[in-house]
Design an enzyme around this catalytic site. Structure first.
Site, PDB file in Angstrom:
ATOM      1  N   ARG A  77      14.113  40.684  -5.808  1.00 39.92           N
ATOM      2  CA  ARG A  77      15.213  40.589  -4.889  1.00 39.92           C
ATOM      3  C   ARG A  77      16.476  40.178  -5.714  1.00 39.92           C
ATOM      4  O   ARG A  77      17.646  40.692  -5.631  1.00 39.92           O
ATOM      5  CB  ARG A  77      15.162  38.988  -4.360  1.00 39.92           C
ATOM      6  CG  ARG A  77      14.137  39.336  -2.833  1.00 39.92           C
ATOM      7  CD  ARG A  77      12.998  40.136  -3.228  1.00 39.92           C
ATOM      8  NE  ARG A  77      12.179  40.190  -1.914  1.00 39.92           N
ATOM      9  CZ  ARG A  77      11.205  39.221  -1.448  1.00 39.92           C
ATOM     10  NH1 ARG A  77      10.741  38.287  -2.093  1.00 39.92           N
ATOM     11  NH2 ARG A  77      10.556  39.649  -0.465  1.00 39.92           N
ATOM     12  N   ASP A 116       8.826  44.772  -4.522  1.00 38.99           N
ATOM     13  CA  ASP A 116       9.030  44.399  -3.291  1.00 38.99           C
ATOM     14  C   ASP A 116      10.177  45.362  -2.533  1.00 38.99           C
ATOM     15  O   ASP A 116      10.288  46.280  -3.084  1.00 38.99           O
ATOM     16  CB  ASP A 116       9.558  42.844  -3.338  1.00 38.99           C
ATOM     17  CG  ASP A 116       8.958  41.977  -2.390  1.00 38.99           C
ATOM     18  OD1 ASP A 116       9.335  42.425  -1.002  1.00 38.99           O
ATOM     19  OD2 ASP A 116       8.297  41.034  -2.474  1.00 38.99           O
ATOM     20  N   HIS A 124       5.530  44.711   1.998  1.00 38.63           N
ATOM     21  CA  HIS A 124       6.830  44.487   0.972  1.00 38.63           C
ATOM     22  C   HIS A 124       6.917  45.868   0.130  1.00 38.63           C
ATOM     23  O   HIS A 124       6.907  45.734  -1.208  1.00 38.63           O
ATOM     24  CB  HIS A 124       6.439  43.272   0.256  1.00 38.63           C
ATOM     25  CG  HIS A 124       6.794  41.978   0.745  1.00 38.63           C
ATOM     26  ND1 HIS A 124       8.044  41.671   1.411  1.00 38.63           N
ATOM     27  CD2 HIS A 124       5.925  40.825   1.470  1.00 38.63           C
ATOM     28  CE1 HIS A 124       8.015  40.707   1.998  1.00 38.63           C
ATOM     29  NE2 HIS A 124       6.770  40.119   2.019  1.00 38.63           N
ATOM     30  N   ASP A 181       0.356  39.962   1.024  1.00 36.28           N
ATOM     31  CA  ASP A 181       1.022  39.119   2.258  1.00 36.28           C
ATOM     32  C   ASP A 181       2.112  39.862   3.345  1.00 36.28           C
ATOM     33  O   ASP A 181       2.494  40.901   2.904  1.00 36.28           O
ATOM     34  CB  ASP A 181       1.838  37.956   1.601  1.00 36.28           C
ATOM     35  CG  ASP A 181       3.013  38.485   0.644  1.00 36.28           C
ATOM     36  OD1 ASP A 181       2.777  39.627   0.025  1.00 36.28           O
ATOM     37  OD2 ASP A 181       4.188  37.758   0.589  1.00 36.28           O
ATOM     38  N   GLU A 182       2.142  39.187   4.637  1.00 36.17           N
ATOM     39  CA  GLU A 182       3.413  39.580   5.271  1.00 36.17           C
ATOM     40  C   GLU A 182       3.326  41.088   5.519  1.00 36.17           C
ATOM     41  O   GLU A 182       4.312  41.713   5.371  1.00 36.17           O
ATOM     42  CB  GLU A 182       4.374  38.984   4.806  1.00 36.17           C
ATOM     43  CG  GLU A 182       4.661  37.461   4.578  1.00 36.17           C
ATOM     44  CD  GLU A 182       6.085  36.848   4.048  1.00 36.17           C
ATOM     45  OE1 GLU A 182       6.330  35.962   4.590  1.00 36.17           O
ATOM     46  OE2 GLU A 182       6.547  37.741   3.053  1.00 36.17           O
ATOM     47  N   TRP A 229      -0.831  30.233  -0.101  1.00 34.48           N
ATOM     48  CA  TRP A 229       0.619  29.721  -0.248  1.00 34.48           C
ATOM     49  C   TRP A 229       0.769  29.218   1.119  1.00 34.48           C
ATOM     50  O   TRP A 229       1.766  28.432   1.300  1.00 34.48           O
ATOM     51  CB  TRP A 229       1.507  31.004  -0.498  1.00 34.48           C
ATOM     52  CG  TRP A 229       1.616  32.137   0.709  1.00 34.48           C
ATOM     53  CD1 TRP A 229       0.497  33.305   0.837  1.00 34.48           C
ATOM     54  CD2 TRP A 229       2.455  32.310   1.296  1.00 34.48           C
ATOM     55  NE1 TRP A 229       0.936  34.001   1.798  1.00 34.48           N
ATOM     56  CE2 TRP A 229       2.262  33.570   2.260  1.00 34.48           C
ATOM     57  CE3 TRP A 229       3.845  31.515   1.691  1.00 34.48           C
ATOM     58  CZ2 TRP A 229       2.910  33.842   3.331  1.00 34.48           C
ATOM     59  CZ3 TRP A 229       4.655  32.019   2.730  1.00 34.48           C
ATOM     60  CH2 TRP A 229       4.224  33.417   3.474  1.00 34.48           C
ATOM     61  N   TYR A 231       7.057  25.884  -3.704  1.00 40.39           N
ATOM     62  CA  TYR A 231       8.096  26.877  -3.528  1.00 40.39           C
ATOM     63  C   TYR A 231       9.434  26.242  -4.045  1.00 40.39           C
ATOM     64  O   TYR A 231      10.064  25.662  -3.375  1.00 40.39           O
ATOM     65  CB  TYR A 231       8.113  27.189  -1.847  1.00 40.39           C
ATOM     66  CG  TYR A 231       7.056  28.442  -1.818  1.00 40.39           C
ATOM     67  CD1 TYR A 231       6.057  28.513  -2.423  1.00 40.39           C
ATOM     68  CD2 TYR A 231       7.712  29.564  -1.147  1.00 40.39           C
ATOM     69  CE1 TYR A 231       5.083  29.324  -2.183  1.00 40.39           C
ATOM     70  CE2 TYR A 231       6.740  30.667  -1.004  1.00 40.39           C
ATOM     71  CZ  TYR A 231       5.384  30.601  -1.425  1.00 40.39           C
ATOM     72  OH  TYR A 231       4.504  31.708  -1.245  1.00 40.39           O
ATOM     73  N   PHE A 232       9.481  26.882  -5.319  1.00 43.01           N
ATOM     74  CA  PHE A 232      10.943  26.313  -6.098  1.00 43.01           C
ATOM     75  C   PHE A 232      12.236  26.976  -5.621  1.00 43.01           C
ATOM     76  O   PHE A 232      13.087  26.919  -6.154  1.00 43.01           O
ATOM     77  CB  PHE A 232      10.549  26.271  -7.486  1.00 43.01           C
ATOM     78  CG  PHE A 232       9.727  25.514  -8.423  1.00 43.01           C
ATOM     79  CD1 PHE A 232       9.119  24.570  -7.381  1.00 43.01           C
ATOM     80  CD2 PHE A 232       9.452  25.511  -9.630  1.00 43.01           C
ATOM     81  CE1 PHE A 232       8.217  23.464  -7.759  1.00 43.01           C
ATOM     82  CE2 PHE A 232       8.529  24.534 -10.202  1.00 43.01           C
ATOM     83  CZ  PHE A 232       8.187  23.296  -9.372  1.00 43.01           C
ATOM     84  N   TRP A 277      10.818  32.603  -5.644  1.00 43.26           N
ATOM     85  CA  TRP A 277      11.520  33.886  -4.803  1.00 43.26           C
ATOM     86  C   TRP A 277      12.888  33.634  -5.056  1.00 43.26           C
ATOM     87  O   TRP A 277      13.649  32.638  -4.962  1.00 43.26           O
ATOM     88  CB  TRP A 277      10.901  33.622  -3.394  1.00 43.26           C
ATOM     89  CG  TRP A 277       9.410  33.585  -3.293  1.00 43.26           C
ATOM     90  CD1 TRP A 277       8.944  32.641  -3.040  1.00 43.26           C
ATOM     91  CD2 TRP A 277       8.611  34.406  -3.307  1.00 43.26           C
ATOM     92  NE1 TRP A 277       7.297  32.989  -3.026  1.00 43.26           N
ATOM     93  CE2 TRP A 277       7.437  34.517  -3.167  1.00 43.26           C
ATOM     94  CE3 TRP A 277       8.770  36.245  -3.608  1.00 43.26           C
ATOM     95  CZ2 TRP A 277       6.249  34.877  -3.339  1.00 43.26           C
ATOM     96  CZ3 TRP A 277       7.681  36.848  -3.835  1.00 43.26           C
ATOM     97  CH2 TRP A 277       6.354  36.545  -3.555  1.00 43.26           C
ATOM     98  N   THR A 278      13.427  34.849  -5.148  1.00 39.82           N
ATOM     99  CA  THR A 278      14.903  35.035  -5.796  1.00 39.82           C
ATOM    100  C   THR A 278      16.018  35.722  -4.713  1.00 39.82           C
ATOM    101  O   THR A 278      17.101  36.116  -5.245  1.00 39.82           O
ATOM    102  CB  THR A 278      15.017  35.739  -7.102  1.00 39.82           C
ATOM    103  OG1 THR A 278      14.576  36.908  -6.899  1.00 39.82           O
ATOM    104  CG2 THR A 278      14.205  34.827  -8.026  1.00 39.82           C
ATOM    105  N   GLU A 279      15.761  35.520  -3.491  1.00 34.69           N
ATOM    106  CA  GLU A 279      16.493  36.192  -2.484  1.00 34.69           C
ATOM    107  C   GLU A 279      18.191  35.415  -2.803  1.00 34.69           C
ATOM    108  O   GLU A 279      19.021  36.261  -2.631  1.00 34.69           O
ATOM    109  CB  GLU A 279      16.324  35.919  -1.149  1.00 34.69           C
ATOM    110  CG  GLU A 279      15.089  36.658  -0.495  1.00 34.69           C
ATOM    111  CD  GLU A 279      13.696  36.255  -0.684  1.00 34.69           C
ATOM    112  OE1 GLU A 279      13.418  35.147  -1.658  1.00 34.69           O
ATOM    113  OE2 GLU A 279      12.878  36.438   0.037  1.00 34.69           O
TER     114      GLU A 279
HETATM  115  C1  ACM Z   1       4.905  34.839   0.114  1.00 29.30           C
HETATM  116  O1  ACM Z   1       5.767  33.756   0.104  1.00 29.30           O
HETATM  117  N1  ACM Z   1       5.071  35.670   0.994  1.00 29.30           N
HETATM  118  C2  ACM Z   1       3.974  35.061  -0.561  1.00 29.30           C
END
Ligand code: ACM
Ligand code: ZN
Length: 747
Positions: free
Chosen positions: A151, A180, A253, A315-316, A382, A407-408, A457-459
């Site tokens: 991201r 991703d 992803h 995931d997802e 998660w 989740y930082f 996660w760096t969005e």
């Molecule tokens: C995740 O946060 N989608 C693993």
């Protein structure tokens, strides 16, 4: 409004054990009396123990404390002794007339030195250490931090800095999220387009992705690591005793890879690398050629990453395309699979078999449980803890990384000064409560929990400086749960952090959040309404408080740390309050009066535990939920119906009421389909106050209803949509309902 003084309590309870500056807190420490004193600021260390890279690291870190370390063959101050009985990462320190570090492995030697550094007291002309015995070993073997470089991209130097600071706090696993939707970041020689095309996007969404209208910056963004650079990072990490676990995301992803090789998708459609965050329908097709592609990619990955675990994401992954793709349908038929979850399970199994055949182990996000867990797979839990529980019960290894503690990318305070984040609320104290062993496991099942990990996660994390801001000090709190056999109290942890580590991080130029220094607002019920107090870290702190009523200036005065201001039930006005803290930091609130301020509210069911800040008081605390949503102003429910019962202190003539809802469809938060409001004077026989739907394009929607009745009780029956509509994010799931605030006005 009036003032009430509450007794101040000391923030720090004195620790009942021997407290040092070492973090994570060692298993055992005992002061043996007095100090070991050294003239000069040079510390000699047995030569030949550490590699050149390790000596560089140790030299730099000791130098920050004013200590020069030198290797010496002859009677060094710090010597090392091998102890066969110690565990792999364990170490001991004995300081008396010299310093001896006991170890069983190079990790133990390294960790011993790191802890030693945190014991030193240095002046311009001397170093002293307390005479002490330390025995220490980690509780968990997987102590991880994850970094998403897709991201936003961080340079090799920055990634090495990330690893270096991790190792300083005895983290041993770096989970490198290399691919991703928004960018493929690892050179794969067999498939050059992955980085030629997949490493760059044409635009990036700016602001929050749920903002309407959505805004983009139209600038090419990207980057990738060459295989040489990856080798450099992995080699550096090895010196720091950090294992690097690469993540190659599949089957979801994967839009960056599909932008480079669209033939790997179900539809084959050529689409660019997206500049928007979220979950995309286009994923790798389950056909053989996509599987072979991924196995070929893994071949190169395995050459670069020697550690046993390889993360394959999982995931997802929406099954929208798989459900209609002829190739996927054929795979299902040939393998006698009943649905797309079993197809996902088949897909992961193919990777598991492949990695197992190469002597490696597969790990994936907890969605890999769906449709059946592959025989050798480990699970990273998660979405709460249930995936981890289920996998451990099935006898699979597990790493716990639940959003609620790990989740930082979530906000760490509700202060306005926090940089834009994805949402969620994870203050330092909450991280500290993390326990990697979920409830409900037997001892044998719990033995499958390898440890825990925080994810970054760096969005919304556009610079490396901001990465550090999100990680520190939260990573230190997390490590206490991963390392300590007996975790000390939060307040004793905090004391050590403030006494030593905060300035230590500063001296190492590690950015960190100062959020804990901004006093927290605490709201409590009182007999007559609600009381607000502000709690800073320094018990002597005074804050400048000013307020206005209905737009007119009122008072200005100082309040002490923890002293409270009470707002009384009744009225229809609002207070504009403004608190000024040390260093000119300000917090402004509006406090709205109503007759139900601080009233009892029963909630059936309870809100989701992620969005239950302050419980039912949140609904009647005078602060109205606002558009900027950090998870503390709103109560969030994920149920098919909710009921809220407000009990007023007395039966009154009521003339109006309001209730507010949040409407953020991008975050799966929808307005209710129906709201039914009833009133009663005895809590048994109920009459209708109002019933109807809620429809609006606004983000914060307040129902404002005027109807005169005599009542003591109100009941709000709230029914969300059955499911998020087709074509929207989260389609088919029960939407979230976010509620705040209820106001009831007397005549
Ligand atoms: C995740 O946060 N989608 C693993
Ligand atoms: Zn397909």
């Amino acid at each position: 409004m009036k003032h009430v003084l509450f007794a101040l309590f000391s923030l720090f309870v004195s620790a009942g054990f021997c407290q040092t500056n070492i973090l994570p807190t060692p298993s055992f420490t005992e002061f043996t009396g007095g100090d070991f004193h050294l003239e000069g600021t040079t510390l000699t260390v047995e030569s030949g123990v550490f590699s050149e890279a390790q000596m560089n690291f140790l030299t730099a870190h000791f130098q920050t404390q004013g200590i020069t370390i030198e290797e010496s063959k002859k009677q060094p101050i710090v010597s090392f002794s091998y102890r066969k009985h110690l565990l792999l990462e364990a170490y001991g320190i004995e300081i008396d007339k010299s310093i001896e570090i006991a170890y069983n492995s190079p990790q133990g030697q390294f960790y011993g030195m790191i802890s030693l550094l945190q014991l030193a007291k240095v002046s311009e002309t001397s170093i002293s250490f307390p005479k002490i015995l330390v025995e220490d070993a980690p509780k968990f073997e997987w102590r991880g931090l994850h970094l998403d470089v897709s991201r936003h991209f961080y340079t090799v130097e920055e990634v090495k800095e990330f690893i270096e600071t991790m190792s300083m706090y005895k983290f041993n696993t770096f989970h490198w999220h290399l691919t991703d939707d928004q960018g493929w970041r690892i050179e794969i020689k067999q498939y050059p387009k992955l980085t030629e095309i997949g490493a760059y996007r044409d635009s990036t969404v700016v602001g929050h992705y749920t903002d309407t209208p959505r805004q983009y910056e139209h600038e090419k963004y990207g980057g990738f690591y060459t295989q040489e650079e990856i080798k450099e990072v992995v080699a550096f990490a090895k010196e720091m005793h950090v294992n690097v676990v690469p993540e190659i995301e599949m089957p979801g992803h994967s839009r960056a890879a599909l932008a480079a090789y669209p033939e790997l998708s179900c539809m084959g459609e050529l689409q660019g690398v997206p500049g928007l965050w979220g979950i995309f329908d286009d994923i790798y097709c389950s056909k053989e050629s996509s599987i072979v592609f991924l196995q070929n990619v893994l071949d190169e990955v395995l050459e670069l990453f020697p550690y046993e675990y390889i993360h394959i994401g999982g995931d997802e992954a929406p099954k929208t395309r798989w459900n209609v793709c002829p190739n996927c349908q054929k795979v299902m038929e040939e393998n006698e699979l009943h649905d797309s979850h079993e197809l996902q399970s088949y897909f992961i199994k193919r990777m598991d078999e492949y990695l197992t055949s190469k002597g490696r182990k597969l790990i994936g996000w907890d969605e890999i449980l769906e449709g059946g867990l592959s025989p050798n797979a480990a699970v990273m839990s998660w979405r709460g803890e249930s995936g981890g529980v289920e996998a451990a019960k099935q006898g699979h290894y597990v790493v716990m990384s639940p959003t609620s503690y790990c989740y930082f990318d979530y906000y760490q305070s509700s202060h306005e000064s926090e940089p834009l984040a994805i949402g969620g609320f994870l203050p330092l104290e909450k991280v500290y409560e993390f326990n990697p062993i979920p409830e409900g496991l037997t001892e044998k099942e719990a033995s499958f929990i390898l440890g825990g990990q925080a994810n970054v996660w760096t969005e919304y994390i556009t610079t490396y400086d901001q990465v550090e801001y999100m990680v520190y000090p939260r990573a230190l709190a997390l490590m206490q749960s991963l390392w300590c056999q007996n975790k000390p109290t939060y307040s004793s942890f905090l004391k050590v952090y403030l006494d030593f580590h905060e300035s230590y991080l500063e001296s190492r130029s590690v950015n960190r959040a100062r959020s804990i220094h901004i006093p927290e607002l605490k709201i409590e019920r009182t007999d007559y309404g609600v009381a607000y107090s502000w709690w800073g870290l320094d018990s002597n702190e005074r804050f400048l408080y000013s307020d206005g009523y209905n737009g007119q200036a009122k008072g200005m005065f100082f309040i002490q740390n923890g002293e409270s201001v009470e707002y009384l039930r009744g009225g229809k006005g609002y207070y504009d309050i403004n608190i000024q803290f040390k260093d000119d930091h300000q917090i402004a609130h509006k406090v709205y009066e109503s007759y139900c301020l601080g009233a009892e509210v029963e909630m059936r069911p309870q809100p989701h535990k992620k969005y239950n800040h302050n419980g039912s008081l949140n609904l009647v605390d005078g602060i109205l939920g606002s558009k900027r949503w950090k998870g503390d102003q709103w109560l969030g429910f994920d149920q098919e119906k909710m009921e809220l019962r407000v009990k007023l202190p007395e039966t009154k003539n009521i003339d109006s009421l309001t209730i507010g809802f949040l409407n953020k469809n991008g975050s799966w938060i929808y307005l209710p389909e129906r709201v039914n409001i009833l009133y009663s004077s005895d809590g048994e026989s109920w009459n209708s106050y109002w019933e109807g739907g809620v429809d609006s394009e606004e983000i914060v929607v307040r129902l404002e209803l005027n109807h005169e009745v005599k009542a003591k009780y109100f009941r709000f029956e709230i029914k969300p949509l059955d499911a998020i509509p087709e074509g929207r994010g989260g389609a088919g799931y029960t939407p979230w309902t976010f509620i705040d605030e209820i106001q009831i006005f007397t005549e």
